[in-house]
Design a protein around this motif. Structure first.
Motif, mmCIF file in Angstrom:
data_model
loop_
_atom_site.group_PDB
_atom_site.id
_atom_site.type_symbol
_atom_site.label_atom_id
_atom_site.label_comp_id
_atom_site.label_asym_id
_atom_site.label_seq_id
_atom_site.Cartn_x
_atom_site.Cartn_y
_atom_site.Cartn_z
ATOM 1 N N ASP A 182 4.907 0.903 -7.550
ATOM 2 C CA ASP A 182 4.106 2.034 -6.944
ATOM 3 C C ASP A 182 2.760 1.973 -7.909
ATOM 4 O OD1 ASP A 182 4.612 3.338 -9.156
ATOM 5 O OD2 ASP A 182 5.767 4.830 -8.106
ATOM 6 N N THR A 183 1.847 2.752 -7.674
ATOM 7 C CA THR A 183 0.671 2.725 -8.740
ATOM 8 C C THR A 183 0.764 3.115 -9.981
ATOM 9 O OG1 THR A 183 0.097 4.894 -7.601
ATOM 10 C CG2 THR A 183 -1.013 3.028 -6.706
ATOM 11 N N ASP B 67 0.716 -1.177 -0.119
ATOM 12 C CA ASP B 67 -0.003 -0.099 -0.013
ATOM 13 C C ASP B 67 0.847 1.221 0.227
ATOM 14 O OD1 ASP B 67 0.886 -0.583 2.548
ATOM 15 O OD2 ASP B 67 -0.857 0.090 3.613
ATOM 16 N N TRP B 68 2.070 1.189 -0.654
ATOM 17 C CA TRP B 68 2.980 2.232 -0.869
ATOM 18 C C TRP B 68 2.215 3.571 -1.055
ATOM 19 C CZ3 TRP B 68 7.896 2.844 0.459
ATOM 20 C CH2 TRP B 68 8.771 3.635 -0.276
ATOM 21 N N ASP B 69 1.303 3.753 -1.852
ATOM 22 C CA ASP B 69 0.894 5.063 -2.249
ATOM 23 C C ASP B 69 -0.360 5.824 -1.396
ATOM 24 O OD1 ASP B 69 2.455 5.705 -4.388
ATOM 25 O OD2 ASP B 69 1.401 4.308 -5.538
ATOM 26 N N ASP B 70 -0.637 4.759 -0.129
ATOM 27 C CA ASP B 70 -1.428 5.311 0.569
ATOM 28 C C ASP B 70 -0.844 6.226 1.391
ATOM 29 O OD1 ASP B 70 -3.458 5.595 2.911
ATOM 30 O OD2 ASP B 70 -3.857 3.391 2.667
ATOM 31 N N PRO B 71 -1.488 7.449 1.649
ATOM 32 C CA PRO B 71 -1.258 8.561 2.534
ATOM 33 C C PRO B 71 -0.732 8.212 3.899
ATOM 34 C CG PRO B 71 -2.862 9.424 1.165
ATOM 35 C CD PRO B 71 -2.942 7.863 1.047
ATOM 36 N N TRP C 216 0.420 5.327 4.724
ATOM 37 C CA TRP C 216 1.583 4.203 4.971
ATOM 38 C C TRP C 216 2.420 4.270 5.978
ATOM 39 C CZ3 TRP C 216 6.882 4.094 4.103
ATOM 40 C CH2 TRP C 216 7.267 2.851 4.030
ATOM 41 N N LYS D 199 0.955 4.097 9.404
ATOM 42 C CA LYS D 199 0.710 2.602 9.749
ATOM 43 C C LYS D 199 1.988 1.832 10.127
ATOM 44 C CE LYS D 199 -1.536 -1.343 7.361
ATOM 45 N NZ LYS D 199 -2.176 -1.832 6.336
#
Length: 349
Positions: free
Chosen positions: A129-130, A92-96, A98, A101
């Motif tokens: 990444d995405t 979930d690298w591009d989740d703000p 990350w 968490k």
């Protein structure tokens, strides 16, 4: 007089095969993915303490949570015998969220007793990444993670890149174990994927992380992916004082170099005796029998003990030529097989 003579006697300078059972040993790189105690029970019989290593494999955080839970279970069942290295995911690298968490997860693991954090070869070789770009270990986004690991006094363990054989065709590889592994796992065989990063690029990115974090204690898993040449590995150990390496799953390369130039390899182990940690990559997922597990342990632990403590002429299925044991001094063996692990991971001795 007799008492004085006895007190002045020194321990023998070398170990023998017969000393194997009585000498405390520590394998810093195993993977226990089961709650059954069989592997640990057998390790006790061999007088081998363990560090269980978690990682992100193909299922992101699910892998990390599950593998650490197994390690925690084993640690709690045998706290004097099993320590833990945790991991984190980049799925979930591009989740703000990350970073927050990941930091919260690492703190929960440290509070539960984890002594270090593992990053795996998916970083640099698999995970993207995405936008479709490979996630690389020298990305600045990792900086707060590494800083936090250092601030908590923990170790970063890195399986970054692969053995150099990975970039060669199967028939040109130097060890049989690499030939078997990449034959079974073509998805990781970089020779078949020329658009992927080179070995040199991946090692360079790892080195930039160590340059940027000189106070971070780092253990390069699998001889720091510089297993093909002890001279190249020595250059990194000279350059990065807080770097050590483990030997997990790279004894074939050690044997190969020993067959070519035993004295060079022997001198390397003596010169860098404080920076080398014994490890195997042995694993238990609950499927093998007691006899099968014990055979795997004997095949690795007893073979390696013979290699390091004797000058016997040996053979191994890992390579096609015979080689001679290193016959290392007792103090070097003690460091490689036990003391260095205690020092680098801050274990309770």
């Amino acid at each position: 007089m007799s008492t004085l003579l006895v007190s002045c006697q020194h321990a023998p300078e070398k170990y023998t095969l017969a000393d194997y059972q009585n000498v405390p040993k520590l394998d810093v790189h195993v993977h226990l993915e089961t709650e059954r105690p069989l592997f640990v029970d057998l390790a006790k019989e061999h007088n081998v303490r363990l560090v269980n290593v978690s990682l992100e494999y193909t299922k992101g955080w699910e892998d990390v949570f599950r593998k650490f839970a197994f390690g925690l279970n084993q640690h709690q069942a045998a706290p004097g015998w099993v320590d833990m290295v945790t991991a984190f995911a980049v799925s979930d690298w591009d989740d703000p969220a990350w970073e927050s968490k990941t930091l919260a997860w690492l703190d929960s693991c440290f509070d539960a007793g984890a002594v270090g954090v593992k990053v795996w070869k998916n970083i640099g070789m698999v995970s993207r990444d995405t936008a479709g770009n490979l996630i690389q270990i020298d990305d600045p986004k990792f900086d707060p993670i590494f800083a936090h690991i250092k601030s908590r006094g923990k170790v970063l363990m890195g399986h970054l890149a692969e053995p150099k054989n990975c970039w060669l065709p199967l028939e040109e590889m130097t060890t049989n174990n690499d030939r078997r592994y990449y034959g079974r796992h073509p998805e990781y065989h970089m020779y078949l994927q020329p658009d992927m990063p080179s070995h040199e690029e991946l090692i360079g990115r790892r080195d930039r992380v160590l340059e940027k974090n000189p106070d971070l204690k780092f253990v390069g898993a699998h001889m720091g992916s510089l297993e093909y040449d002890v001279d190249e590995l020595a250059k990194r150990l000279d350059r990065f004082p807080n770097m050590a390496v483990d030997l997990a799953a790279r004894m074939g390369q050690v044997f190969y170099q020993t067959a070519e130039n035993r004295e060079k390899v022997r001198n390397f182990f003596i010169q860098y005796q404080d920076r080398i940690l014994y490890g195997t990559d042995l694993a238990d997922n609950g499927e093998r029998t007691r006899e099968q597990l014990n055979q795997a342990m004997e095949d690795n632990w007893k073979r390696d003990w013979e290699f390091f403590v004797t000058s016997n002429t040996m053979e191994s299925s890992l390579i096609d030529t015979s080689f001679q044991g290193l016959d290392l001094p007792r103090e070097v063996v003690d460091k490689v097989f036990y003391q260095n692990a205690v020092k680098w991971f801050g274990l309770v001795d």
